[in-house]
Scaffold this motif. Structure first.
Motif, mmCIF file in Angstrom:
data_model
loop_
_atom_site.group_PDB
_atom_site.id
_atom_site.type_symbol
_atom_site.label_atom_id
_atom_site.label_comp_id
_atom_site.label_asym_id
_atom_site.label_seq_id
_atom_site.Cartn_x
_atom_site.Cartn_y
_atom_site.Cartn_z
ATOM 1 N N HIS A 222 0.909 1.905 2.508
ATOM 2 C CA HIS A 222 0.107 0.647 2.103
ATOM 3 C C HIS A 222 0.441 -0.012 0.843
ATOM 4 N N ASP A 223 0.795 0.745 -0.005
ATOM 5 C CA ASP A 223 1.200 0.388 -1.348
ATOM 6 C C ASP A 223 2.627 -0.240 -1.294
ATOM 7 N N GLU A 225 4.229 -1.211 1.522
ATOM 8 C CA GLU A 225 4.369 -1.992 2.447
ATOM 9 C C GLU A 225 5.350 -1.526 3.717
#
Ligand SMILES: [Fe+2]
Length: 292
Positions: A222-223, A225
């Motif tokens: 998530h962080d 991408e």
């Protein structure tokens, strides 16, 4: 004795620059200097780099490395492969040095995927440094598992089961044929055969020791991408909790935890890939899809 485990993966890729953040920062393997100055080498444990990535004008699978017990077993397996009508080539001393193994033999499986059988990995006695996780599950279960695209899945199945000694653990009927999941150690599967145009590496999986390691990898995806391919879920065959992202070259890259150890159960056919989760997201616009 049959193949022991998945030992290493060698990939030719479009852009090495895009792979370093993916493997080092997201998956969490340890980058190390290797014998090939233009390649990226990543350790997971005390073995030589289990993932080697080389930028190439012709991206694709360079080789899947399967470990065998020793020189004698390599010789026996090579003669079995030759008897099956497949030409093999012994690795030269220089090639062994590049792979940091004592000996290996290379050949193409019946679908054209390049396989290397090796023995005698040159071990590192410097502790592997994995700042993002407590460890990968390797040892006698090897690096993880791979799924290969096969133009002739049935002939390829006969080769891996009949010649190299893999066991069929389960299968899955697909519109284009049957997908097989084959094992050679306590992992439910080390090798999957997918009926599709190939040769190509469709997918690879690594397993974390701790569930929190896998959850933190999900946070890092998530962080950073990293494009998600399948959400968190649980497989019907290996019972692993896992999620999938797209590699920079479009491989389905799975990070999992808690694989069910196979107990020599009779083979069976699954009808769904997941008990829950593993919801699919197509590749983002501009990104590579899965190699077919
Ligand atoms: Fe998988």
């Amino acid at each position: 004795m049959p193949v022991l485990s998945l030992g290493y993966l060698r990939l030719n890729v479009e852009s090495a620059e895009r792979w370093n953040p993916f493997v080092r920062d997201f998956i969490g393997m340890m980058p190390v200097d290797g014998p090939l100055p233009d390649s990226l080498h990543y350790r997971m444990d005390h073995y030589p780099p289990r993932l080697v990535v080389t930028e190439s004008a012709v991206p694709g699978l360079d080789a899947v490395g399967f470990e065998v017990l020793n020189r004698s077993d390599l010789k026996d397996l090579v003669s079995r492969v030759e008897s099956a009508g497949i030409e093999t080539r012994a690795g030269t001393a220089e090639e062994c040095a590049l792979r940091q193994v004592t000996g290996f033999a290379a050949f193409d499986d019946p679908s054209g995927n390049r396989v290397e059988l090796f023995y005698g990995p040159v071990l590192s006695h410097r502790r592997v440094e994995l700042p993002h996780l407590s460890g990968f599950v390797t040892g006698d279960q090897g690096m993880g598992h791979v799924i290969l695209n096969c133009v002739d899945t049935e002939a390829t199945y006969e080769f891996y089961v009949g010649v190299l000694g893999f066991a069929e653990r389960n299968s899955l009927a697909l519109p284009g044929g049957t997908s097989y999941f084959l094992g050679c150690n306590a992992r439910q599967h080390t090798l999957g055969l997918n009926p599709a145009a190939g040769p190509a590496l469709l997918h690879f999986m690594v397993e974390t020791v701790d569930l929190d390691d896998m959850g933190k990898a999900l946070d890092r995806a998530h962080d950073l991408e990293v494009p998600m391919m399948q959400s968190l879920g649980k497989h019907t065959n290996d019972r692993m909790l896992s999620f999938y992202t797209y590699s920079p070259d479009g491989h389905a890259t799975e990070i999992g935890c808690g694989e069910r150890i196979e107990d020599a159960a009779p083979t069976y056919r699954i009808t769904e890939g997941a008990v829950w989760g593993h919801r699919y997201t197509p590749p983002p616009a501009g990104a590579k899809g899965l190699p077919q």
